[in-house]
Design an enzyme around this catalytic site. Sequence first.
Site, PDB file in Angstrom:
ATOM      1  N   HIS A 203      31.126   2.484  -9.373  1.00 29.44           N
ATOM      2  CA  HIS A 203      31.092   3.775 -10.071  1.00 29.44           C
ATOM      3  C   HIS A 203      31.638   4.897  -9.196  1.00 29.44           C
ATOM      4  O   HIS A 203      31.104   5.996  -9.173  1.00 29.44           O
ATOM      5  CB  HIS A 203      29.655   4.088 -10.517  1.00 29.44           C
ATOM      6  CG  HIS A 203      29.522   5.352 -11.314  1.00 29.44           C
ATOM      7  ND1 HIS A 203      30.223   5.580 -12.481  1.00 29.44           N
ATOM      8  CD2 HIS A 203      28.769   6.467 -11.113  1.00 29.44           C
ATOM      9  CE1 HIS A 203      29.904   6.783 -12.953  1.00 29.44           C
ATOM     10  NE2 HIS A 203      29.025   7.336 -12.138  1.00 29.44           N
TER      11      HIS A 203
ATOM     12  N   ARG B 277      28.143  17.238  -7.286  1.00 33.00           N
ATOM     13  CA  ARG B 277      29.388  17.407  -6.540  1.00 33.00           C
ATOM     14  C   ARG B 277      29.946  18.813  -6.703  1.00 33.00           C
ATOM     15  O   ARG B 277      29.844  19.415  -7.762  1.00 33.00           O
ATOM     16  CB  ARG B 277      30.439  16.414  -7.044  1.00 33.00           C
ATOM     17  CG  ARG B 277      30.243  15.010  -6.569  1.00 33.00           C
ATOM     18  CD  ARG B 277      31.169  14.042  -7.299  1.00 33.00           C
ATOM     19  NE  ARG B 277      32.560  14.234  -6.928  1.00 33.00           N
ATOM     20  CZ  ARG B 277      33.582  13.708  -7.597  1.00 33.00           C
ATOM     21  NH1 ARG B 277      33.370  12.978  -8.674  1.00 33.00           N
ATOM     22  NH2 ARG B 277      34.810  13.905  -7.188  1.00 33.00           N
TER      23      ARG B 277
ATOM     24  N   ILE C 272      21.187   7.062 -12.032  1.00 31.43           N
ATOM     25  CA  ILE C 272      22.326   7.911 -12.376  1.00 31.43           C
ATOM     26  C   ILE C 272      22.812   8.669 -11.136  1.00 31.43           C
ATOM     27  O   ILE C 272      23.992   8.987 -11.009  1.00 31.43           O
ATOM     28  CB  ILE C 272      21.906   8.910 -13.475  1.00 31.43           C
ATOM     29  CG1 ILE C 272      21.490   8.169 -14.750  1.00 31.43           C
ATOM     30  CG2 ILE C 272      23.010   9.928 -13.762  1.00 31.43           C
ATOM     31  CD1 ILE C 272      20.607   8.980 -15.676  1.00 31.43           C
TER      32      ILE C 272
ATOM     33  N   ARG D  42      34.427   7.434 -21.023  1.00 30.11           N
ATOM     34  CA  ARG D  42      35.708   8.063 -20.677  1.00 30.11           C
ATOM     35  C   ARG D  42      36.869   7.140 -21.032  1.00 30.11           C
ATOM     36  O   ARG D  42      37.884   7.589 -21.582  1.00 30.11           O
ATOM     37  CB  ARG D  42      35.745   8.388 -19.187  1.00 30.11           C
ATOM     38  CG  ARG D  42      34.939   9.608 -18.809  1.00 30.11           C
ATOM     39  CD  ARG D  42      34.822   9.743 -17.306  1.00 30.11           C
ATOM     40  NE  ARG D  42      34.283  11.048 -16.927  1.00 30.11           N
ATOM     41  CZ  ARG D  42      33.707  11.299 -15.757  1.00 30.11           C
ATOM     42  NH1 ARG D  42      33.589  10.345 -14.856  1.00 30.11           N
ATOM     43  NH2 ARG D  42      33.258  12.512 -15.486  1.00 30.11           N
TER      44      ARG D  42
ATOM     45  N   ASP E 163      10.658  17.015 -12.579  1.00 26.23           N
ATOM     46  CA  ASP E 163      11.584  17.564 -11.595  1.00 26.23           C
ATOM     47  C   ASP E 163      10.763  18.345 -10.580  1.00 26.23           C
ATOM     48  O   ASP E 163       9.666  18.809 -10.886  1.00 26.23           O
ATOM     49  CB  ASP E 163      12.616  18.492 -12.256  1.00 26.23           C
ATOM     50  CG  ASP E 163      13.889  18.632 -11.432  1.00 26.23           C
ATOM     51  OD1 ASP E 163      13.805  19.146 -10.297  1.00 26.23           O
ATOM     52  OD2 ASP E 163      14.960  18.233 -11.916  1.00 26.23           O
TER      53      ASP E 163
ATOM     54  N   GLY F 122      17.752  19.449 -14.038  1.00 26.72           N
ATOM     55  CA  GLY F 122      19.153  19.594 -13.651  1.00 26.72           C
ATOM     56  C   GLY F 122      20.085  19.553 -14.845  1.00 26.72           C
ATOM     57  O   GLY F 122      19.658  19.391 -15.995  1.00 26.72           O
ATOM     58  N   GLY F 123      21.365  19.706 -14.565  1.00 24.16           N
ATOM     59  CA  GLY F 123      22.353  19.736 -15.644  1.00 24.16           C
ATOM     60  C   GLY F 123      22.402  18.444 -16.436  1.00 24.16           C
ATOM     61  O   GLY F 123      22.409  18.455 -17.674  1.00 24.16           O
TER      62      GLY F 123
ATOM     63  N   ASN G 105      21.145  12.728  -1.361  1.00 20.97           N
ATOM     64  CA  ASN G 105      20.636  11.980  -2.509  1.00 20.97           C
ATOM     65  C   ASN G 105      19.981  10.656  -2.136  1.00 20.97           C
ATOM     66  O   ASN G 105      19.107  10.171  -2.855  1.00 20.97           O
ATOM     67  CB  ASN G 105      21.759  11.759  -3.518  1.00 20.97           C
ATOM     68  CG  ASN G 105      22.160  13.053  -4.209  1.00 20.97           C
ATOM     69  OD1 ASN G 105      21.534  14.089  -4.008  1.00 20.97           O
ATOM     70  ND2 ASN G 105      23.201  13.002  -5.026  1.00 20.97           N
TER      71      ASN G 105
END
EC number: 1.1.1.37
Length: 311
Positions: free
Chosen positions: A177, A81, A117, A153, A34, A10-11, A94
């Site tokens: 989170h 998302r 995550i 962030r 994966d 995945g990304g 998920n």
Amino acid sequence: MKVAVLGAAGGIGQALALLLKTQLPAGSKLSLYDIAPVTPGVAVDLSHIPTAVEVKGFAGEDPTAALEGADVVLISAGVARKPGMDRSDLFNINAGIVRNLVEKCAATCPKALIGIITNPVNTTVAIAAEVLKNAGVYDKNRLFGVTTLDVIRSETFVAEAKGLNVADVKVPVIGGHSGVTILPLLSQVEGVSFTDAEVAALTTRIQNAGTEVVEAKAGGGSATLSMGQAACRFGLSLVRGLQGEANVVECAYVDGGSEHAEFFAQPVVLGKNGVEEVLAYGEVSAFEANARDAMLDTLQADIQLGIDFVK
């Protein structure tokens, strides 16, 4: 040292795998899993990068081969998302993915440090804990919700707002989170002061930063690259702790005996057993105390959702 990434095609997973291949200590093993058939190819691609980290890729329904002998497992598998979704909309898909993968961890590498995550983290960590309890291998010091993205962030946005060198900025982030459960302790940033308006604006931006990325990508994804960096930072900190380095401190969402909720993000000292010590998050401002108290119903409901899912 063996690190396994579940969801590696995945990304987030590919970004994380790239960073780990270039930053893990020499002699480490990186195991990528994966469901997607491309995963062994991702490993071959990464294997051409000249670092002393051995990479193997595994695809299919069963991650067991990828997990054998793992010291650290980072789980990013799941759907991302899209615009109009919040992290809780991801739950229906998920939750089952995390449950199934953690069941395999419990059977194959029960002593591994597990970093979750996959969103919604407030809930998926509770799911993981219940699965590990049911398997008789739960150790609260070895399970983490990775909230490092909120920390990086916060550091970035504070440095930008105040013209600081971001390398010098440290911002603890407590709570959970998602949305209002993300609470940066701006009152604890050293050498800088904020007006009430700045605190409110920065806090809101940090809480909504994931949505900022989702909307900016216009349906093309969510925060994958910054999350990959955040997960790498946290994963490397887990490795440094396992190797016996002193004073490795990160914020993480843990079962740490918090007075506020069964799981709560706060600073922890990492070591050979995972969490060596849960640190008090210290004095907070009136704004922060109010925000903390206001989030607790949301956080506790998120946690209960995960517990109920497994039961």
